[in-house]
Design an enzyme around this catalytic site. Structure first.
Site, PDB file in Angstrom:
ATOM      1  N   ARG A  38     -29.964 -31.190 -37.528  1.00  0.00           N
ATOM      2  CA  ARG A  38     -30.476 -29.933 -36.943  1.00  0.00           C
ATOM      3  C   ARG A  38     -31.018 -30.165 -35.535  1.00  0.00           C
ATOM      4  O   ARG A  38     -31.127 -29.259 -34.737  1.00  0.00           O
ATOM      5  CB  ARG A  38     -31.548 -29.289 -37.857  1.00  0.00           C
ATOM      6  CG  ARG A  38     -32.122 -27.991 -37.303  1.00  0.00           C
ATOM      7  CD  ARG A  38     -32.672 -27.053 -38.384  1.00  0.00           C
ATOM      8  NE  ARG A  38     -33.486 -27.723 -39.373  1.00  0.00           N
ATOM      9  CZ  ARG A  38     -34.741 -28.151 -39.188  1.00  0.00           C
ATOM     10  NH1 ARG A  38     -35.340 -27.951 -38.023  1.00  0.00           N
ATOM     11  NH2 ARG A  38     -35.393 -28.764 -40.159  1.00  0.00           N
ATOM     12  N   TYR A  45     -22.722  -6.371 -25.540  1.00  0.00           N
ATOM     13  CA  TYR A  45     -22.064  -6.553 -26.840  1.00  0.00           C
ATOM     14  C   TYR A  45     -23.007  -5.991 -27.924  1.00  0.00           C
ATOM     15  O   TYR A  45     -24.223  -6.205 -27.864  1.00  0.00           O
ATOM     16  CB  TYR A  45     -21.738  -8.037 -27.055  1.00  0.00           C
ATOM     17  CG  TYR A  45     -21.470  -8.351 -28.502  1.00  0.00           C
ATOM     18  CD1 TYR A  45     -20.424  -7.735 -29.186  1.00  0.00           C
ATOM     19  CD2 TYR A  45     -22.287  -9.230 -29.208  1.00  0.00           C
ATOM     20  CE1 TYR A  45     -20.200  -7.979 -30.528  1.00  0.00           C
ATOM     21  CE2 TYR A  45     -22.067  -9.491 -30.544  1.00  0.00           C
ATOM     22  CZ  TYR A  45     -21.018  -8.854 -31.196  1.00  0.00           C
ATOM     23  OH  TYR A  45     -20.803  -9.091 -32.529  1.00  0.00           O
ATOM     24  N   LYS A  92     -14.784 -17.328 -29.254  1.00  0.00           N
ATOM     25  CA  LYS A  92     -13.731 -16.620 -28.546  1.00  0.00           C
ATOM     26  C   LYS A  92     -12.827 -17.623 -27.815  1.00  0.00           C
ATOM     27  O   LYS A  92     -12.263 -18.494 -28.432  1.00  0.00           O
ATOM     28  CB  LYS A  92     -14.365 -15.577 -27.632  1.00  0.00           C
ATOM     29  CG  LYS A  92     -15.456 -14.746 -28.320  1.00  0.00           C
ATOM     30  CD  LYS A  92     -14.877 -13.936 -29.449  1.00  0.00           C
ATOM     31  CE  LYS A  92     -15.833 -13.208 -30.377  1.00  0.00           C
ATOM     32  NZ  LYS A  92     -17.244 -13.191 -30.206  1.00  0.00           N
TER      33      LYS A  92
HETATM   34  C1  3LM Z   1     -16.442  -8.822 -30.376  1.00  0.00           C
HETATM   35  N1  3LM Z   1     -18.171 -10.371 -29.906  1.00  0.00           N
HETATM   36  O1  3LM Z   1     -15.433  -8.520 -31.022  1.00  0.00           O
HETATM   37  P1  3LM Z   1     -20.713 -14.595 -32.114  1.00  0.00           P
HETATM   38  N2  3LM Z   1     -21.428 -12.207 -26.560  1.00  0.00           N
HETATM   39  C2  3LM Z   1     -20.289 -11.515 -26.424  1.00  0.00           C
HETATM   40  C3  3LM Z   1     -19.492 -11.246 -27.539  1.00  0.00           C
HETATM   41  O2  3LM Z   1     -18.369 -10.550 -27.365  1.00  0.00           O
HETATM   42  C4  3LM Z   1     -19.914 -11.706 -28.811  1.00  0.00           C
HETATM   43  C5  3LM Z   1     -21.103 -12.414 -28.916  1.00  0.00           C
HETATM   44  C6  3LM Z   1     -21.831 -12.666 -27.766  1.00  0.00           C
HETATM   45  C7  3LM Z   1     -17.389  -9.834 -30.879  1.00  0.00           C
HETATM   46  C8  3LM Z   1     -17.513 -10.196 -32.191  1.00  0.00           C
HETATM   47  S1  3LM Z   1     -18.066  -7.997 -33.652  1.00  0.00           S
HETATM   48  C9  3LM Z   1     -18.808  -8.135 -35.207  1.00  0.00           C
HETATM   49  C10 3LM Z   1     -17.100  -9.450 -33.377  1.00  0.00           C
HETATM   50  C11 3LM Z   1     -19.879 -11.028 -25.073  1.00  0.00           C
HETATM   51  C12 3LM Z   1     -19.119 -11.411 -30.047  1.00  0.00           C
HETATM   52  C13 3LM Z   1     -21.599 -12.938 -30.230  1.00  0.00           C
HETATM   53  O3  3LM Z   1     -22.082 -14.716 -32.693  1.00  0.00           O
HETATM   54  O4  3LM Z   1     -20.046 -15.936 -31.942  1.00  0.00           O
HETATM   55  O5  3LM Z   1     -19.876 -13.576 -32.827  1.00  0.00           O
HETATM   56  O6  3LM Z   1     -20.887 -14.083 -30.578  1.00  0.00           O
HETATM   57  O7  3LM Z   1     -16.667  -8.307 -29.260  1.00  0.00           O
END
Ligand code: 3LM
Length: 401
Positions: free
Chosen positions: A64, A117, A216
């Protein structure tokens, strides 16, 4: 090859994306980094364990707090973003929340772009606010709106560029200069998920911290959830030992760190292809009679074209559009797709299509979406790596419907 980034002149981005942070000589010649599947690490002596906990001796303690596979990824990400250090996390939301919980306390104030987001918006709106942090949402495209909102309690300015989902673009250099002129202690944090460092390096433009959903493009294959924060060594260390270790526990799994490094090897190639195809699709959408408006910063008619050219080396693989028939037309378009998947997330080899108002941005109320610039009829496409004509054929079928 030792840490290639320390050699002068600096190696190319793609070379560093493949080699940085890893020395196969110390790992039995293994070409790819070993996956250290262990929760804890044995100490030589009680004294050594104590010294590690006291920070007097370097070395692993417990996963961790850090893991050798994760460390290689962190060195590589810091190198690619031109930061001193990086912290890899279990998700993008883990990265953002670990940074927020470390840098903020009750009574502090933050300035955020009006469109974020959906879950980042929810974290601020339902999380930070609940714990006594004040928030001003402004249009970060207008730097004067940011400076007008700053006050003596402001601790950070937060935005995405380009913005998920409407692809507005912020002038990172200008915002960083103006905010730091007001108070050099305020942290400018940029979510660089849409671009990746292969396209845009916010720290080189004056930002203090970069956050990512590594789920992503960095991972790039739709098979993992992860995140990262990159910045100066002191702040990253604080986020690791406060926001990550004690407050969120959002630790990346060693296997996930390995998969991201596998993805990074082709990051530059993939971003080139995503961008090339997205431009062709955006041009065709813009000319199509069924389409009301296309949002893509690589289109010369886009209001952010000049700024995007200035701070982004490519225009990226994300685009959005609205159909003349609005919401109903958008839904019927989505339901006609055959190859393109109806799915949230982005940055994968597969082209993905989603409806922000009912999916990624459903954390906003309809009134908030209206005020924050997320229109009900908007359709978002994450352009994949398939053949451009196959992608267009599917889109055209949807548009004819
Ligand atoms: C999406 N986005 O489909 P995770 N910052 C940005 C993002 O696009 C995202 C995060 C942070 C999407 C996820 S929606 C339930 C699916 C610009 C995520 C957060 O925690 O790794 O999902 O990242 O736009």
């Amino acid at each position: 090859m030792k840490n290639i980034s320390s050699k002068a002149p600096k190696a190319a981005f793609s070379t560093r994306a493949i080699h940085s942070g890893y020395d196969s000589d110390t790992e039995n010649g293994a070409l790819t980094p070993p996956i250290y599947m262990t929760s804890t690490f044995a100490f030589d002596s009680a004294e050594q364990g104590g010294a590690r906990f006291a920070g007097e001796e370097e070395g692993p303690i417990y996963s961790r707090l850090g893991n050798p596979t994760q460390s290689i990824l962190e060195t590589r990400l810091a190198d690619l973003e031109e930061g001193e250090a990086a912290l890899a996390t279990a998700s993008g939301m883990g990265a953002i929340s670990a940074a927020f919980w470390t840098l903020l306390a009750a009574g502090d104030h933050i300035v955020a772009d009006k469109t974020l987001y959906g879950c980042t918006f929810a974290l601020i709106e339902h999380g930070l606010k609940k714990f006594g942090i004040e928030v001003s949402y402004v249009d970060c495209c207008n730097v004067e709106e940011i400076t007008a909102a700053l006050n003596e309690n402001t601790k950070l300015v937060y935005f995405e560029s380009p913005v998920n989902p409407n692809l507005r673009v912020m002038d990172i250099q200008k915002i960083s200069d103006e905010v730091h002129r007001f108070n050099s202690e305020i942290k400018v944090i940029v979510d660089n998920t849409y671009c990746t460092p292969a396209i845009q390096q916010p720290l080189m433009l004056g930002a203090d911290l970069v956050v990512h959903s590594a789920t992503k493009y960095l991972g790039g294959h739709g098979d993992l959830i992860a995140g990262a924060v990159v910045g100066d060594a002191e702040t990253i260390q604080r986020i690791r030992f406060e926001g990550l270790k004690d407050m969120t526990g959002a630790v990346i799994a060693p296997m996930t760190a390995f998969l991201i490094m596998r993805g990074l090897k082709t990051l530059e190639l993939r971003m080139q292809r995503h961008s090339e195809t997205a431009l062709i699709i955006a041009e065709r959408l813009q000319q199509h009679p069924a389409v009301e408006v296309t949002y893509y910063p690589g289109l010369p008619t886009d209001p952010y074209y000049d700024l995007a050219k200035q701070q982004m080396s490519l225009s990226g693989g994300m685009l959005a559009f609205e159909l003349k028939g609005g919401l109903e037309a958008g839904k019927s378009f989505m339901n006609k797709l055959q190859m393109i998947k109806r799915a949230v997330s982005l940055g994968d080899a597969e082209t993905l299509c989603q409806h922000p108002a009912s999916m990624t941005h459903s954390t906003y109320t309809p009134e908030q979406r209206l005020a924050h610039g997320v229109s009900e009829g908007l359709v978002r496409l994450s352009i994949g790596l398939e053949g451009v004509e196959d992608i267009w054929q599917d889109i055209e079928r949807g548009l004819l419907a």
